[in-house]
Design a protein around this motif. Structure first.
Motif, PDB file in Angstrom:
ATOM      1  N   ALA A 302     -24.489  28.362   0.559  1.00 30.24           N
ATOM      2  CA  ALA A 302     -25.108  27.972  -0.716  1.00 30.24           C
ATOM      3  C   ALA A 302     -25.722  26.574  -0.594  1.00 30.24           C
ATOM      4  N   ASN A 303     -26.027  25.931  -1.713  1.00 28.82           N
ATOM      5  CA  ASN A 303     -26.606  24.580  -1.647  1.00 28.82           C
ATOM      6  C   ASN A 303     -25.554  23.522  -1.971  1.00 28.82           C
ATOM      7  N   PHE A 304     -24.314  23.794  -1.527  1.00 29.61           N
ATOM      8  CA  PHE A 304     -23.228  22.828  -1.718  1.00 29.61           C
ATOM      9  C   PHE A 304     -22.210  23.073  -0.617  1.00 29.61           C
ATOM     10  N   VAL A 305     -21.307  22.123  -0.469  1.00 31.36           N
ATOM     11  CA  VAL A 305     -20.230  22.280   0.516  1.00 31.36           C
ATOM     12  C   VAL A 305     -18.904  22.015  -0.174  1.00 31.36           C
ATOM     13  N   TRP A 306     -17.840  22.508   0.411  1.00 33.93           N
ATOM     14  CA  TRP A 306     -16.506  22.442  -0.183  1.00 33.93           C
ATOM     15  C   TRP A 306     -15.586  21.660   0.739  1.00 33.93           C
ATOM     16  N   LEU A 307     -14.903  20.675   0.160  1.00 36.60           N
ATOM     17  CA  LEU A 307     -13.898  19.925   0.918  1.00 36.60           C
ATOM     18  C   LEU A 307     -12.520  20.311   0.394  1.00 36.60           C
ATOM     19  N   PRO A 308     -11.745  21.070   1.161  1.00 40.11           N
ATOM     20  CA  PRO A 308     -10.429  21.485   0.675  1.00 40.11           C
ATOM     21  C   PRO A 308      -9.425  20.350   0.827  1.00 40.11           C
ATOM     22  N   LEU A 309      -9.458  19.420  -0.120  1.00 41.98           N
ATOM     23  CA  LEU A 309      -8.647  18.198  -0.006  1.00 41.98           C
ATOM     24  C   LEU A 309      -7.317  18.291  -0.731  1.00 41.98           C
ATOM     25  N   GLY A 310      -7.063  19.409  -1.433  1.00 46.68           N
ATOM     26  CA  GLY A 310      -5.789  19.581  -2.136  1.00 46.68           C
ATOM     27  C   GLY A 310      -5.531  18.431  -3.101  1.00 46.68           C
ATOM     28  N   ASP A 311      -4.369  17.799  -2.972  1.00 47.42           N
ATOM     29  CA  ASP A 311      -3.966  16.746  -3.908  1.00 47.42           C
ATOM     30  C   ASP A 311      -4.837  15.492  -3.840  1.00 47.42           C
ATOM     31  N   ARG A 312      -5.647  15.395  -2.810  1.00 50.46           N
ATOM     32  CA  ARG A 312      -6.490  14.184  -2.691  1.00 50.46           C
ATOM     33  C   ARG A 312      -7.852  14.356  -3.378  1.00 50.46           C
ATOM     34  N   ALA A 313      -8.079  15.533  -4.006  1.00 50.78           N
ATOM     35  CA  ALA A 313      -9.418  15.838  -4.521  1.00 50.78           C
ATOM     36  C   ALA A 313      -9.888  14.834  -5.572  1.00 50.78           C
ATOM     37  N   GLU A 315      -8.809  11.813  -6.319  1.00 55.43           N
ATOM     38  CA  GLU A 315      -8.931  10.468  -5.758  1.00 55.43           C
ATOM     39  C   GLU A 315     -10.239  10.336  -4.954  1.00 55.43           C
ATOM     40  N   PHE A 316     -10.563  11.365  -4.194  1.00 57.72           N
ATOM     41  CA  PHE A 316     -11.803  11.355  -3.421  1.00 57.72           C
ATOM     42  C   PHE A 316     -13.012  11.307  -4.364  1.00 57.72           C
ATOM     43  N   GLY A 317     -12.943  12.079  -5.453  1.00 53.71           N
ATOM     44  CA  GLY A 317     -14.036  12.069  -6.435  1.00 53.71           C
ATOM     45  C   GLY A 317     -14.243  10.667  -6.993  1.00 53.71           C
ATOM     46  N   ARG A 328     -18.019  16.844  -7.513  1.00 54.97           N
ATOM     47  CA  ARG A 328     -17.241  17.639  -8.465  1.00 54.97           C
ATOM     48  C   ARG A 328     -15.853  17.953  -7.917  1.00 54.97           C
ATOM     49  N   PRO A 329     -14.851  17.137  -8.299  1.00 60.12           N
ATOM     50  CA  PRO A 329     -13.488  17.441  -7.853  1.00 60.12           C
ATOM     51  C   PRO A 329     -12.843  18.519  -8.715  1.00 60.12           C
ATOM     52  N   PHE A 330     -12.048  19.379  -8.111  1.00 57.13           N
ATOM     53  CA  PHE A 330     -11.220  20.339  -8.833  1.00 57.13           C
ATOM     54  C   PHE A 330      -9.778  19.952  -8.504  1.00 57.13           C
ATOM     55  N   ALA A 331      -9.074  19.425  -9.513  1.00 55.52           N
ATOM     56  CA  ALA A 331      -7.765  18.793  -9.299  1.00 55.52           C
ATOM     57  C   ALA A 331      -6.823  19.680  -8.501  1.00 55.52           C
ATOM     58  N   GLY A 332      -6.226  19.097  -7.475  1.00 55.97           N
ATOM     59  CA  GLY A 332      -5.220  19.803  -6.692  1.00 55.97           C
ATOM     60  C   GLY A 332      -5.790  20.816  -5.722  1.00 55.97           C
ATOM     61  N   ASP A 333      -7.101  20.921  -5.645  1.00 52.56           N
ATOM     62  CA  ASP A 333      -7.692  21.990  -4.855  1.00 52.56           C
ATOM     63  C   ASP A 333      -8.737  21.466  -3.858  1.00 52.56           C
ATOM     64  N   GLY A 334      -9.851  21.000  -4.368  1.00 52.60           N
ATOM     65  CA  GLY A 334     -10.886  20.533  -3.451  1.00 52.60           C
ATOM     66  C   GLY A 334     -12.029  19.870  -4.195  1.00 52.60           C
ATOM     67  N   VAL A 335     -13.067  19.535  -3.446  1.00 53.04           N
ATOM     68  CA  VAL A 335     -14.221  18.848  -4.023  1.00 53.04           C
ATOM     69  C   VAL A 335     -15.482  19.581  -3.585  1.00 53.04           C
ATOM     70  N   ARG A 336     -16.334  19.861  -4.561  1.00 50.86           N
ATOM     71  CA  ARG A 336     -17.617  20.503  -4.271  1.00 50.86           C
ATOM     72  C   ARG A 336     -18.708  19.443  -4.312  1.00 50.86           C
TER      73      ARG A 336
END
Ligand code: PMP
Length: 357
Positions: A302-313, A315-317, A328-336
Motif C-alpha cells: 500500500a502507500n504506508f508502512v507498519w512498524l510493529p512496535l507494541g508498547d512503544r507505539a 511513545e514513538f508517535g 499514526r500510532p495504535f496504542a500497544g500495537d504499532g505505528v502506521r
C-alpha cells in the motif's frame, strides 16, 4: 435525560490524523509534515480544480442522484456494466451501506484485526455483531481462521486487501480457497482502497472475482486518485447487491463537486500511474531503511508502512511529532506511516533513527 443510544458511550470514535497546522504552531515551526492519513503527497490531479469550480457554479441545484455520468465512466474504465456500480460519500460510507443492506441486529460481520478502524464502528452503529479474527504472525489476514469463523449468523466478511494499517496483502491462491470455503451465501467485501499501489502480481485484483455473485469490490478515489477531501468512493458488485446499496444510500450523498472532480481525475489515469510508481519506489526505500531499526517491518503493498512496535507505539508517535512529523500510532500495537515525498520521508526516517537508533 438520555436521548441517544447508551451503547454508543463505549464505542471508540474514529480518530482522524492530527492537523499539521496545529502541530507546527505548537512547535513554532513554519510547517509540520503529515504522514498519518494515507493521502498521496501531490496536489489535485490536472483539471480537477477547474472541473470542481465549474460544478460549484451550479450548486443551487441538487446533484444527479443516479450519478449516471460517473457510473458509466467507471463502468467503461473497469470493464463492467454500470448497474453493478454504486457510489458513495467515500468508500467508508459504502461499507456502512453494505452492512445496512445485509445485516439485521445480531447478524455477524467478520473481519481481521487489526484492520481498518472504521469496521468495528460501522458494525456497532448498524447493530451487527463484530467477529474479529486475529491477524497472523506476519500481520496479515488469516483467511483459514476467517473462513472457520463463519456461522449461520454470518452475513458479511470484510477482506481488506492490502490491509490497513499493516500493508500486507492476501494472494490469489489463498483468496480462491477462502471464497470456495465460505460459499455463496455470505457477502465477501474486498476493500481495495489501496489497490493502485499493489505491485505483487500474486495479489489478485478483486474485480476478477465478479463471476461470484457474493463478491463486492470496494474502491475509493481518496488515495491514489487524490480526492480525499471531495469524499467519493464506489463499489462493484452483482447488480442486485449494487441496487440494494443504491437504495440504502443517503439521497444525494455523492455531491455535484465530487462527481465532477471524479470525472476529471479519471481522465488522468496515466498521471495517477506515474504518481503511484513514485510512491511505490519510496515505499521500498523507506521499508529498507526502517528494517535496519525494526527488522519485523512487514512488506507493504500500500502507500504506508507498519512498524510493529507494541508498547512503544505511542511513545514513538510522540517522538516523531516532537520533530514535526505526524504519524499514526495504535496504542500497544504499532505505528502506521504514510509514504510522502522523498523529503518528507527523509524527515520521518531521521525522526525514526533518533527515536529508535
Ligand atoms: N477502506 C480502507 C481500508 C481505508 O483505509 C480507508 C481510508 N482510510 C477507507 C476504506 C475509506 O476511504 P474513503 O472513505 O476516503 O473512501
Amino acid at each position: 435525560l438520555r436521548l441517544t443510544r447508551a451503547d454508543l458511550d463505549a464505542l471508540p470514535s474514529y480518530v482522524p490524523g492530527r492537523s499539521p497546522a496545529d502541530l507546527a504552531r505548537e512547535l513554532g515551526l513554519p510547517e509540520a509534515i503529515k504522514l498519518a492519513s494515507n493521502e498521496v503527497p501531490y496536489g489535485p490531479l490536472p483539471g480537477v480544480v477547474e472541473a470542481v469550480a465549474e460544478a460549484v457554479a451550479g450548486s443551487h441545484r441538487y446533484p444527479d442522484m443516479g450519478v449516471v455520468a460517473l457510473r458509466e465512466t467507471l463502468a467503461q474504465r473497469y470493464g463492467v456494466d454500470a448497474d453493478r456500480i454504486a457510489t458513495g460519500c467515500g468508500s467508508v460510507a459504502l461499507a456502512e451501506h453494505l452492512v445496512r443492506a445485509t445485516c439485521l441486529p445480531g447478524d455477524e460481520l467478520i473481519y481481521s484485526w487489526r484492520s481498518f478502524e472504521a469496521y468495528p464502528i460501522i458494525a456497532a452503529t448498524s447493530g451487527a455483531t463484530s467477529v474479529r479474527v486475529p491477524n497472523d504472525a506476519g500481520h496479515g489476514h488469516d483467511l483459514t481462521a476467517m473462513a472457520a469463523a463463519v456461522t449461520d449468523r454470518t452475513r458479511m466478511v470484510l477482506v481488506c486487501n492490502p490491509n490497513n494499517p499493516t500493508g500486507t496483502a492476501v494472494r490469489r491462491a489463498e483468496l480462491d480457497r477462502f471464497l470456495d470455503a465460505v460459499g455463496e451465501d455470505v457477502l465477501v467485501v474486498i476493500d481495495e482502497a489501496y489497490r493502485e499501489f499493489v505491485t505483487d502480481p500474486e495479489v489478485p485484483d478483486g474485480l476478477t472475482y465478479l463471476d461470484r455473485p457474493n463478491v463486492v469490490v470496494l474502491r475509493t478515489l481518496s488515495k491514489a486518485w487524490g480526492l480525499a477531501g471531495l469524499r467519493i468512493g464506489f463499489l462493484v458488485a452483482a447488480p442486485a447487491v449494487a441496487a440494494a446499496v443504491r437504495k440504502v444510500v443517503t439521497p444525494f450523498s455523492t455531491s455535484t463537486a465530487a462527481q465532477a472532480g471524479a470525472l476529471a481525475a479519471l481522465a488522468e489515469a496515466d498521471e495517477v500511474r506515474r504518481r503511484c510508481a513514485l510512491v511505490v519506489a519510496e515505499r521500498e526505500r523507506v521499508t529498507e531503511a526502517l528494517r535496519k531499526l525494526v527488522p519485523e517491518v512487514p512488506a507493504s503493498q500500500a502507500n504506508f508502512v507498519w512498524l510493529p512496535l507494541g508498547d512503544r507505539a505511542v511513545e514513538f508517535g510522540r517522538a516523531c511529532e516532537a520533530r514535526g512529523v505526524i504519524v499514526r500510532p495504535f496504542a500497544g500495537d504499532g505505528v502506521r506511516v504514510t509514504i510522502g515525498t522523498p523529503a518528507e520521508n527523509d524527515a520521518f526516517l531521521a525522526a525514526a533513527e533518533a527515536a529508535l537508533g
